[in-house]
Design a protein around this motif. Sequence first.
Motif, PDB file in Angstrom:
ATOM      1  N   VAL A 105       0.820  -1.211   0.000  1.00 32.22           N
ATOM      2  CA  VAL A 105       0.000   0.000   0.000  1.00 32.22           C
ATOM      3  C   VAL A 105       0.857   1.265   0.000  1.00 32.22           C
ATOM      4  O   VAL A 105       0.647   2.179  -0.801  1.00 32.22           O
ATOM      5  N   LYS A 106       1.835   1.322   0.886  1.00 33.41           N
ATOM      6  CA  LYS A 106       2.644   2.537   1.028  1.00 33.41           C
ATOM      7  C   LYS A 106       3.326   2.951  -0.278  1.00 33.41           C
ATOM      8  O   LYS A 106       3.355   4.146  -0.604  1.00 33.41           O
ATOM      9  N   PRO A 107       3.870   2.013  -1.082  1.00 29.09           N
ATOM     10  CA  PRO A 107       4.473   2.429  -2.364  1.00 29.09           C
ATOM     11  C   PRO A 107       3.487   3.085  -3.329  1.00 29.09           C
ATOM     12  O   PRO A 107       3.843   4.032  -4.047  1.00 29.09           O
ATOM     13  N   VAL A 108       2.245   2.613  -3.338  1.00 36.48           N
ATOM     14  CA  VAL A 108       1.239   3.224  -4.216  1.00 36.48           C
ATOM     15  C   VAL A 108       0.912   4.632  -3.739  1.00 36.48           C
ATOM     16  O   VAL A 108       0.846   5.582  -4.533  1.00 36.48           O
ATOM     17  N   LEU A 109       0.725   4.786  -2.437  1.00 37.75           N
ATOM     18  CA  LEU A 109       0.429   6.106  -1.894  1.00 37.75           C
ATOM     19  C   LEU A 109       1.592   7.067  -2.144  1.00 37.75           C
ATOM     20  O   LEU A 109       1.384   8.252  -2.422  1.00 37.75           O
ATOM     21  N   ALA A 110       2.822   6.555  -2.048  1.00 41.18           N
ATOM     22  CA  ALA A 110       3.997   7.394  -2.279  1.00 41.18           C
ATOM     23  C   ALA A 110       4.034   7.910  -3.711  1.00 41.18           C
ATOM     24  O   ALA A 110       4.456   9.046  -3.971  1.00 41.18           O
ATOM     25  N   GLN A 111       3.594   7.096  -4.669  1.00 48.70           N
ATOM     26  CA  GLN A 111       3.631   7.482  -6.078  1.00 48.70           C
ATOM     27  C   GLN A 111       2.494   8.421  -6.462  1.00 48.70           C
ATOM     28  O   GLN A 111       2.683   9.330  -7.261  1.00 48.70           O
ATOM     29  N   ARG A 112       1.309   8.230  -5.902  1.00 46.47           N
ATOM     30  CA  ARG A 112       0.142   8.941  -6.395  1.00 46.47           C
ATOM     31  C   ARG A 112      -0.478   9.936  -5.408  1.00 46.47           C
ATOM     32  O   ARG A 112      -1.284  10.771  -5.824  1.00 46.47           O
ATOM     33  N   CYS A 113      -0.157   9.852  -4.130  1.00 43.01           N
ATOM     34  CA  CYS A 113      -0.881  10.661  -3.143  1.00 43.01           C
ATOM     35  C   CYS A 113       0.006  11.577  -2.311  1.00 43.01           C
ATOM     36  O   CYS A 113      -0.377  12.700  -1.984  1.00 43.01           O
ATOM     37  N   VAL A 114       1.197  11.098  -1.972  1.00 39.98           N
ATOM     38  CA  VAL A 114       2.004  11.785  -0.965  1.00 39.98           C
ATOM     39  C   VAL A 114       2.492  13.142  -1.432  1.00 39.98           C
ATOM     40  O   VAL A 114       2.638  14.071  -0.630  1.00 39.98           O
ATOM     41  N   GLU A 129      12.956   9.083  10.978  1.00 45.17           N
ATOM     42  CA  GLU A 129      11.922   9.773  10.211  1.00 45.17           C
ATOM     43  C   GLU A 129      10.960   8.719   9.676  1.00 45.17           C
ATOM     44  O   GLU A 129      11.368   7.802   8.964  1.00 45.17           O
ATOM     45  N   LYS A 130       9.678   8.827  10.015  1.00 45.21           N
ATOM     46  CA  LYS A 130       8.703   7.791   9.662  1.00 45.21           C
ATOM     47  C   LYS A 130       7.859   8.142   8.442  1.00 45.21           C
ATOM     48  O   LYS A 130       7.138   7.287   7.924  1.00 45.21           O
ATOM     49  N   GLN A 131       7.905   9.379   8.000  1.00 40.45           N
ATOM     50  CA  GLN A 131       7.072   9.790   6.879  1.00 40.45           C
ATOM     51  C   GLN A 131       7.825   9.666   5.558  1.00 40.45           C
ATOM     52  O   GLN A 131       9.047   9.835   5.506  1.00 40.45           O
ATOM     53  N   THR A 132       7.102   9.389   4.499  1.00 40.13           N
ATOM     54  CA  THR A 132       7.694   9.370   3.162  1.00 40.13           C
ATOM     55  C   THR A 132       8.262  10.750   2.853  1.00 40.13           C
ATOM     56  O   THR A 132       7.594  11.771   3.043  1.00 40.13           O
ATOM     57  N   LEU A 133       9.482  10.794   2.401  1.00 38.96           N
ATOM     58  CA  LEU A 133      10.139  12.065   2.117  1.00 38.96           C
ATOM     59  C   LEU A 133       9.695  12.614   0.761  1.00 38.96           C
ATOM     60  O   LEU A 133       9.529  11.860  -0.197  1.00 38.96           O
ATOM     61  N   VAL A 134       9.533  13.912   0.699  1.00 40.97           N
ATOM     62  CA  VAL A 134       9.220  14.582  -0.569  1.00 40.97           C
ATOM     63  C   VAL A 134      10.239  15.694  -0.787  1.00 40.97           C
ATOM     64  O   VAL A 134      10.718  16.317   0.162  1.00 40.97           O
ATOM     65  N   HIS A 135      10.573  15.932  -2.030  1.00 40.77           N
ATOM     66  CA  HIS A 135      11.644  16.859  -2.369  1.00 40.77           C
ATOM     67  C   HIS A 135      11.371  18.268  -1.849  1.00 40.77           C
ATOM     68  O   HIS A 135      12.296  18.990  -1.449  1.00 40.77           O
ATOM     69  N   LYS A 136      10.113  18.667  -1.838  1.00 37.15           N
ATOM     70  CA  LYS A 136       9.798  20.050  -1.472  1.00 37.15           C
ATOM     71  C   LYS A 136      10.063  20.354  -0.003  1.00 37.15           C
ATOM     72  O   LYS A 136      10.079  21.531   0.389  1.00 37.15           O
ATOM     73  N   SER A 137      10.287  19.338   0.837  1.00 38.43           N
ATOM     74  CA  SER A 137      10.607  19.594   2.240  1.00 38.43           C
ATOM     75  C   SER A 137      11.834  18.821   2.711  1.00 38.43           C
ATOM     76  O   SER A 137      12.141  18.823   3.895  1.00 38.43           O
ATOM     77  N   HIS A 138      12.537  18.172   1.780  1.00 38.84           N
ATOM     78  CA  HIS A 138      13.679  17.324   2.154  1.00 38.84           C
ATOM     79  C   HIS A 138      14.946  18.163   2.243  1.00 38.84           C
ATOM     80  O   HIS A 138      15.356  18.808   1.276  1.00 38.84           O
ATOM     81  N   MET A 139      15.581  18.148   3.426  1.00 37.83           N
ATOM     82  CA  MET A 139      16.813  18.909   3.656  1.00 37.83           C
ATOM     83  C   MET A 139      17.809  17.992   4.355  1.00 37.83           C
ATOM     84  O   MET A 139      17.849  17.924   5.583  1.00 37.83           O
ATOM     85  N   PRO A 140      18.607  17.244   3.597  1.00 35.06           N
ATOM     86  CA  PRO A 140      19.503  16.247   4.201  1.00 35.06           C
ATOM     87  C   PRO A 140      20.790  16.856   4.730  1.00 35.06           C
ATOM     88  O   PRO A 140      21.360  17.765   4.118  1.00 35.06           O
ATOM     89  N   VAL A 141      21.246  16.355   5.867  1.00 37.19           N
ATOM     90  CA  VAL A 141      22.544  16.727   6.441  1.00 37.19           C
ATOM     91  C   VAL A 141      23.248  15.446   6.875  1.00 37.19           C
ATOM     92  O   VAL A 141      22.674  14.625   7.595  1.00 37.19           O
TER      93      VAL A 141
END
Length: 755
Positions: free
Chosen positions: A50-59, A322-334
């Motif tokens: 389920v999570k991969p589908v939501l990551a592609q189409r919803c997140v 981090e438990k949430q699927t990462l999205v580029h618009k808020s991803h700030m890696p260090v």
Amino acid sequence: MNKWVTSISFILALSVGSGLYHYFQAPLKAKSLPISAPKASEIVDYHSQVKPVLAQRCVVCHACYDAPCQLKMGSFSGIERGANKARVYDGERLVEANLTRLFEDGHTLAQWRDKDFFPVVSDSPKETSENFSSKEYQSSAKDNLSSSVIAHLLQLKQDNRAETEGTTPSQLNKEKYPLNINRSYQCPTIDDIGTYKQDYPLWGMPYALPAINEKENTLILNWIAQGARGNDDIVLTNAHLKKIEEWERFLNADDLKSQLMSRYLFEHLFLVHLHFSAEQPTQFFKLVRSSTAPGTPVEGIFTRRPFDEPDVERVYYRLVPEKQTLVHKSHMPVLLNEQRMKKWQRWFLNDNYAVTELPSYKPKEASNPFITFAQIPINARYKYMLDEAQNTIMQFIKGPVCRGQMALNVINDHFWVVFSEPELDLVQNNGEFIQQALQNIELPAEEQSNALPTAWMNYAAMEREYLTAKSNFIDTQIKNKLSIDLNLLWDGENNNENLALTIFRHNDAASVVKGLVGETPQTAWVLTYPLFERIHYLLVAGYDVYGNVGHQLNSRMYMDFLRMEGEFNFLSFLPNKTREEVRSKWYRGSVSEVEEFVYKGNTSNIKTDIEYQTKAPYQELLNKIKAKFDDTLSRRHSLENGFNSKEALNSFKRINAMQGTNVSLLPESTIVRVFDKDSNSEHFYTMLRHSAHTNISHLFNEEDRRLPEEDTVTIASGFMTSHPNAFLQIELSELPNFANRINKMGSEPEGSPRI
């Protein structure tokens, strides 16, 4: 459409997303309509299926503070929590809103229901047996589906999928599918869903986009039918556990110097995603405050701001997955590695200074980093911020403040940022001066989150007083020791690509990249330590996205002062006469009282020591900076990184040299895929339009200050935005024609095809 365009997909910026945005209309209660349970043959697993589908189409839409109806679908807890009719982004609320940060402000369903979140899958799912053909299974599955808002919205799209199939949002009827970022919206509960489906039969999910394919749709419906079971459990590797232990030991030493260092680090890292692998990281972590020491379960301390009173005797700093699927618009890696720890050890702990007591958490002191961290040498703090300068600025861009025009029209569409050298005896690096000049200055966070939008005169007076003190200090203390030349700029120690950055604003979104990208930027800034730190405590540590209109307006107006200070720092490298000419161009027309008031204290007669050879000193200065840092500048977005044939490069350079109303017709941000059939290769570029204005001095009526005849454009290699408005596909051989088409936009006979 010309043959060179394979497809044009104008889409809503990804930060807005699809989902439950709708014109608000109070729905009548209606009995929910049943959904037939699809045939199932196995138990559906949330994590692997389920999570991969939501990551592609919803997140991508349901991920951040602007997730429609606060429904965050990047974790099981977000789906289980459900939706809420209140907006997080609200520029009109008179009092601060309740905090609703996932994993922070509620930890049980009861707590979220008390905060007015309603279920989107069944709150009390009926147990289903593994006998998929049994009457018991069919009965419970039907109940689970019928009581799920998500199931109804998915099925509504499947029942009315024809209109969005094979189309893009730009081709849809905007009256049927409103797409404005600030439009009103509906968030139907299960009691409203029947009326909603009758009134808005085309508004199934994903909103205004093609339906999820039949196989994936069936998978999600089966998961819901089976009770929508799942969790956010993360199994950490032994390597992860070892690194966590190592870093938590470093961050939680008992001596006062270490405790003060860790507080400083936390207040600069609480938004970012930390990881331990220099390769492709598999897991990210967040730094949190905890009432419990390393080696024991984390008991998080989640306050409105990272410097608010923790109400415990001792604060510990802990790393949590981090438990949430990462999205580029808020991803700030260090990256946390051995080299990073050694740097922090050297800057904050090895230096010969003493910490005699820990600072207060009272708002007046805690909101002012020049009070809180006065015992830490300025050099250490500044080197920390410079080391990952892009990430530090990225927090201004990708953090909660930078969404929508009210926040972003305080900056220009295209400007360069460089930094003052930390090792020089500059006024901004002088601890004695900073202590005297900035300890009494206030930031909007001091007034907390319920503020009156009338404080700008007080802030402006303090800003002018600080700038006057700075000018006096220069005149009396260091004027004769100071050479105004490019040696005042940080060179990145000849190996750090953070030395020069480019910031783009594209309407209601923005981005920051390494390197000096584009031709002539609209403006340029020089950041000093006190300026850099104040921006962080204004827009990141001290900004409350849940605050009232007064807090938001004060923050926006205060940023006017800081932008101007950065611009004036840059102008000081120009000849005195040119400074006023350039500033006058940046602030044409009717400017706000804020700018006029602060400008009077921001002038300096100190002369530049740079010898100019041309009649265009501004452009010459930009070229000199680029040449000085040439060996260290990032080349990530250089055009030569893509197709580097002479014809391709010339086409891109032609586009980058364009200016005028033809450019103003381009989308704000476009991802361009160029492909070569002969070599079966492709490369991606980002094309950004830079809107020109007489000034950006006012909060409202931005369109009245537009200068489309001065609009420019930058096309560069790679991805430079999280929020594309359009996608283009172009064959390599058609690039010259592509440049020609842009150049002729708006001048062709009516009826001619346009980009």
